[in-house]
Design an enzyme around this catalytic site. Structure first.
Site, mmCIF file in Angstrom:
data_model
loop_
_atom_site.group_PDB
_atom_site.id
_atom_site.type_symbol
_atom_site.label_atom_id
_atom_site.label_comp_id
_atom_site.label_asym_id
_atom_site.label_seq_id
_atom_site.Cartn_x
_atom_site.Cartn_y
_atom_site.Cartn_z
ATOM 1 N N GLY A 1 -5.686 2.752 -7.253
ATOM 2 C CA GLY A 1 -6.265 3.881 -6.513
ATOM 3 C C GLY A 1 -6.712 3.491 -5.115
ATOM 4 O O GLY A 1 -6.714 2.331 -4.723
ATOM 5 N N ASP A 2 -7.093 4.502 -4.354
ATOM 6 C CA ASP A 2 -7.718 4.359 -3.036
ATOM 7 C C ASP A 2 -8.314 5.742 -2.760
ATOM 8 O O ASP A 2 -8.560 6.500 -3.716
ATOM 9 C CB ASP A 2 -6.693 3.925 -1.963
ATOM 10 N N SER B 1 -8.520 -5.644 -10.322
ATOM 11 C CA SER B 1 -7.174 -5.164 -10.676
ATOM 12 C C SER B 1 -6.325 -6.322 -11.191
ATOM 13 O O SER B 1 -5.578 -6.180 -12.163
ATOM 14 C CB SER B 1 -6.477 -4.550 -9.452
ATOM 15 N N LYS C 1 0.859 -1.190 0.000
ATOM 16 C CA LYS C 1 0.000 0.000 0.000
ATOM 17 C C LYS C 1 0.888 1.230 0.000
ATOM 18 O O LYS C 1 2.039 1.163 0.438
ATOM 19 C CB LYS C 1 -0.871 0.022 1.261
ATOM 20 N N ASN D 1 -15.866 6.464 -4.772
ATOM 21 C CA ASN D 1 -15.892 5.355 -5.739
ATOM 22 C C ASN D 1 -16.616 4.120 -5.192
ATOM 23 O O ASN D 1 -17.501 3.563 -5.846
ATOM 24 C CB ASN D 1 -14.445 5.005 -6.139
HETATM 25 P P1 NDP Z 1 -12.921 8.070 -2.515
HETATM 26 O O1 NDP Z 1 -11.844 9.063 -2.334
HETATM 27 O O2 NDP Z 1 -13.514 7.864 -3.854
HETATM 28 O O3 NDP Z 1 -14.132 8.395 -1.527
HETATM 29 C C1 NDP Z 1 -13.941 8.454 -0.146
HETATM 30 C C2 NDP Z 1 -15.257 8.801 0.514
HETATM 31 O O4 NDP Z 1 -15.125 8.657 1.912
HETATM 32 C C3 NDP Z 1 -15.665 10.238 0.280
HETATM 33 O O5 NDP Z 1 -17.062 10.332 0.306
HETATM 34 C C4 NDP Z 1 -15.035 10.940 1.465
HETATM 35 O O6 NDP Z 1 -15.641 12.169 1.807
HETATM 36 C C5 NDP Z 1 -15.261 9.930 2.546
HETATM 37 N N1 NDP Z 1 -14.213 10.093 3.560
HETATM 38 C C6 NDP Z 1 -12.888 9.977 3.391
HETATM 39 N N2 NDP Z 1 -12.234 10.240 4.519
HETATM 40 C C7 NDP Z 1 -13.167 10.533 5.402
HETATM 41 C C8 NDP Z 1 -13.126 10.891 6.757
HETATM 42 N N3 NDP Z 1 -11.961 11.014 7.419
HETATM 43 N N4 NDP Z 1 -14.304 11.095 7.378
HETATM 44 C C9 NDP Z 1 -15.467 10.966 6.719
HETATM 45 N N5 NDP Z 1 -15.571 10.648 5.434
HETATM 46 C C10 NDP Z 1 -14.443 10.435 4.789
HETATM 47 O O7 NDP Z 1 -12.339 6.697 -1.938
HETATM 48 P P2 NDP Z 1 -12.854 5.216 -2.186
HETATM 49 O O8 NDP Z 1 -14.320 5.196 -2.339
HETATM 50 O O9 NDP Z 1 -11.996 4.604 -3.217
HETATM 51 O O10 NDP Z 1 -12.445 4.516 -0.802
HETATM 52 C C11 NDP Z 1 -13.348 4.410 0.298
HETATM 53 C C12 NDP Z 1 -12.884 3.297 1.232
HETATM 54 O O11 NDP Z 1 -12.877 2.055 0.510
HETATM 55 C C13 NDP Z 1 -11.473 3.440 1.796
HETATM 56 O O12 NDP Z 1 -11.454 2.863 3.091
HETATM 57 C C14 NDP Z 1 -10.634 2.583 0.860
HETATM 58 O O13 NDP Z 1 -9.440 2.148 1.482
HETATM 59 C C15 NDP Z 1 -11.598 1.441 0.618
HETATM 60 N N6 NDP Z 1 -11.355 0.639 -0.573
HETATM 61 C C16 NDP Z 1 -11.256 1.194 -1.807
HETATM 62 C C17 NDP Z 1 -11.056 0.402 -2.923
HETATM 63 C C18 NDP Z 1 -11.023 0.963 -4.297
HETATM 64 O O14 NDP Z 1 -10.904 0.176 -5.250
HETATM 65 N N7 NDP Z 1 -11.115 2.280 -4.505
HETATM 66 C C19 NDP Z 1 -10.891 -1.054 -2.795
HETATM 67 C C20 NDP Z 1 -11.102 -1.562 -1.448
HETATM 68 C C21 NDP Z 1 -11.305 -0.720 -0.401
HETATM 69 P P3 NDP Z 1 -14.932 13.564 1.398
HETATM 70 O O15 NDP Z 1 -15.082 13.638 -0.084
HETATM 71 O O16 NDP Z 1 -15.656 14.581 2.160
HETATM 72 O O17 NDP Z 1 -13.487 13.419 1.820
HETATM 73 O O1 2IT Z 2 -7.946 -1.470 -0.614
HETATM 74 C C1 2IT Z 2 -7.922 -1.960 -1.765
HETATM 75 O O2 2IT Z 2 -8.072 -3.168 -1.963
HETATM 76 C C2 2IT Z 2 -7.705 -1.047 -2.892
HETATM 77 N N1 2IT Z 2 -7.620 0.158 -2.678
HETATM 78 C C3 2IT Z 2 -7.559 -1.584 -4.284
HETATM 79 C C4 2IT Z 2 -6.174 -2.119 -4.519
HETATM 80 C C5 2IT Z 2 -5.870 -2.507 -5.934
HETATM 81 O O3 2IT Z 2 -4.685 -2.791 -6.177
HETATM 82 O O4 2IT Z 2 -6.749 -2.541 -6.789
#
Ligand code: NDP
Ligand code: 2IT
Length: 449
Positions: free
Chosen positions: A168-169, A381, A129, A244
């Site tokens: 991404g994340d 991925s 990560k 996302n």
């Molecule tokens: P995004 O950046 O697309 O969205 C994040 C969302 O969470 C936004 O709505 C954001 O609000 C909110 N958020 C972030 N930080 C905080 C906080 N401190 N308090 C409250 N709300 C918060 O990220 P993703 O959707 O990609 O990721 C969301 C979660 O899913 C994370 O935990 C990530 O690690 C996990 N994840 C993502 C994957 C992926 O493929 N993208 C895969 C597996 C897990 P705001 O816009 O106001 O910051």
């Molecule tokens: O937390 C997760 O699994 C991710 N953000 C996606 C990792 C990836 O390599 O697609």
């Protein structure tokens, strides 16, 4: 707190002593170690080779300076991270997070979780990560591009399709992956598609990767519901976040006949009893990069925004935390229980605190940990890497079916493993043990490296 197996107490003490101040990393390790007690008794060979101690120590940790110039011509400075945690099963694989809260402890907790999640997918990927404490909020596209280019100017030397493959994340989507891929390509003079995933469809990306984490989480819950003869049809669902993962979870729930009545961002949550209008949510959050209050304003009438409460106060049958770590605490869990919630599944990584998980479990709420429930993103991925390696691209329907099949298999494996190790119905134990055994056996086979 549940007690640890006596062999695991010194392992955990050592993790705390060697990684001071990294509370999230300690929390993630503790949760896995708590699940491993029955494994330690059954498999003395892991202890002999110090597999668990070695697993808790990243193979490599990279911390670097990221200087860049803002639109006013001022020099800005951030810190970049990549923790290459474990490569027993394949190249390091895991996302990059850009958020001001990022520090080594966050990257390590995410990298540690990623090892077991990636093992559960059954695909050949190790765990890693990375990210930065860079805050993308309010930055222009030009600033984002210059930051991404500077970040990659250091990171590129550590990457490669057989070495380490980021995605991404939080704060990193297709736009940021594009800027980083462009810089990687420029520095190396190689069109090495398999070095990053989450790419755009016209430059090496995979169908369904954008949707995969949210869709996958919902496929996982669909399996949990099906196990008791139930379905999403007519269910009220609450999804936190509006990024996302949340957006595509909402999309799939609506396709399956459920109704998402609340979602959120870091400024508050909206309640929309008629069901979240997904086209409007995408317009506000993806195209306009706006706030959740903009959704409520544009939606008018039925939707209301709450800025001083908790989204877990909204009554629902299924709750999906899809925003960030530790967003669902004991107070929130108690509210969910009082309101009759039946299932909590983590779309985000470690969004539920240990106390909240205990409370949900004691109340009989079925709980799916992120390692299992949100593995659809990294699985797709790995399918993207597979397509890049064969210079092929698959259809949406075929890729989505592969994803659904992977989520079914993770669900079944978690449940079967929980049963085998004396914890029937416990998805946390099942996912942790199944993921662990897969990595541990590979580590034994590869010797002391
Ligand atoms: P995004 O950046 O697309 O969205 C994040 C969302 O969470 C936004 O709505 C954001 O609000 C909110 N958020 C972030 N930080 C905080 C906080 N401190 N308090 C409250 N709300 C918060 O990220 P993703 O959707 O990609 O990721 C969301 C979660 O899913 C994370 O935990 C990530 O690690 C996990 N994840 C993502 C994957 C992926 O493929 N993208 C895969 C597996 C897990 P705001 O816009 O106001 O910051
Ligand atoms: O937390 C997760 O699994 C991710 N953000 C996606 C990792 C990836 O390599 O697609």
């Amino acid at each position: 707190m549940p007690v640890l197996h006596e062999q695991l107490i010194p392992v955990f003490d050592e993790v705390i002593a060697r990684n001071p101040g990294e509370a999230e990393f300690h929390q993630a390790v503790r949760e896995v170690l708590e699940s491993l007690s029955p494994v330690v008794g059954k498999h003395p060979e892991y202890a002999d080779a110090e597999v668990i101690r070695r697993l808790c120590e990243p193979e490599r940790q990279i911390i670097f300076r990221v200087p860049w110039t803002d639109d006013a011509g001022r020099v800005q400075l951030n810190r970049g991270f990549r923790v290459e945690f474990n490569s027993a099963l394949g190249p390091y694989k895991g996302g990059l997070r850009f958020h001001p809260s990022v520090y080594l402890g966050i990257v390590k907790f995410l990298g540690f979780e990623q090892i077991f999640k990636n093992a559960l997918t059954g695909l050949p990927i190790g765990g890693g990560k990375g990210g930065s404490d860079f805050d993308p909020k309010g930055r222009s596209a030009g600033e984002i591009m210059r930051f991404c280019q500077s970040f990659m100017t250091e990171l590129y030397r550590h990457l490669g399709e057989y070495t380490d493959v980021p995605a991404g994340d939080i704060g990193v989507g297709q736009r940021e992956i594009g800027y980083m891929f462009g810089q990687y390509k420029r520095i190396t003079n190689r069109y090495e598609s398999g070095v990053l995933t989450g790419k755009g469809l016209s430059w090496g990306g995979s169908q369904v990767r954008t949707e995969a984490t949210g869709y996958g989480t919902v496929f996982f819950v669909k399996e949990m519901l099906a196990a008791t003869g139930d379905s999403f049809e007519g269910k009220k669902v609450v999804v936190s976040g509006s990024g996302n993962v949340a957006i595509y979870a909402i999309e799939k729930i609506h396709q399956l006949g459920g109704r998402v009545i609340a979602c959120s961002d870091s400024s508050g949550y909206v309640v929309d009893e008629a069901g979240i209008d997904l086209d409007l949510l995408k317009l506000v959050k993806v195209e306009q990069r706006g706030r959740i209050s903009d959704y409520a304003r544009l939606r008018g009438g039925g939707a209301r925004v709450v800025t001083d409460g908790s989204i877990w106060d909204v009554p629902c049958s299924v709750a999906l935390p899809c925003a960030t770590q530790n967003e669902l605490d004991e107070v929130g869990a108690r509210r969910l229980v009082e309101n009759g919630c039946q299932i909590v599944a983590e779309g985000a990584n470690m969004p539920t605190t240990p106390g909240a998980i205990r409370l949900l479990r004691e109340a009989g709420v079925r709980f799916a940990p992120g390692k299992a429930a949100n593995a659809g993103g990294v699985s797709t991925s790995a399918l993207e890497m597979q397509q890049n390696a064969s210079r092929d691209s698959w259809s949406f329907d075929y890729t989505e079916e592969r994803l659904a099949e992977i989520m079914r298999s993770i669900h079944d494996r978690s449940i079967e493993t929980a049963e085998e190790y004396g914890a029937p119905g416990d998805y946390v134990a099942g996912a942790n043990i199944a993921g662990f055994i897969q990595v541990a056996d590979a580590m034994l086979a590869l010797g002391i490296v």
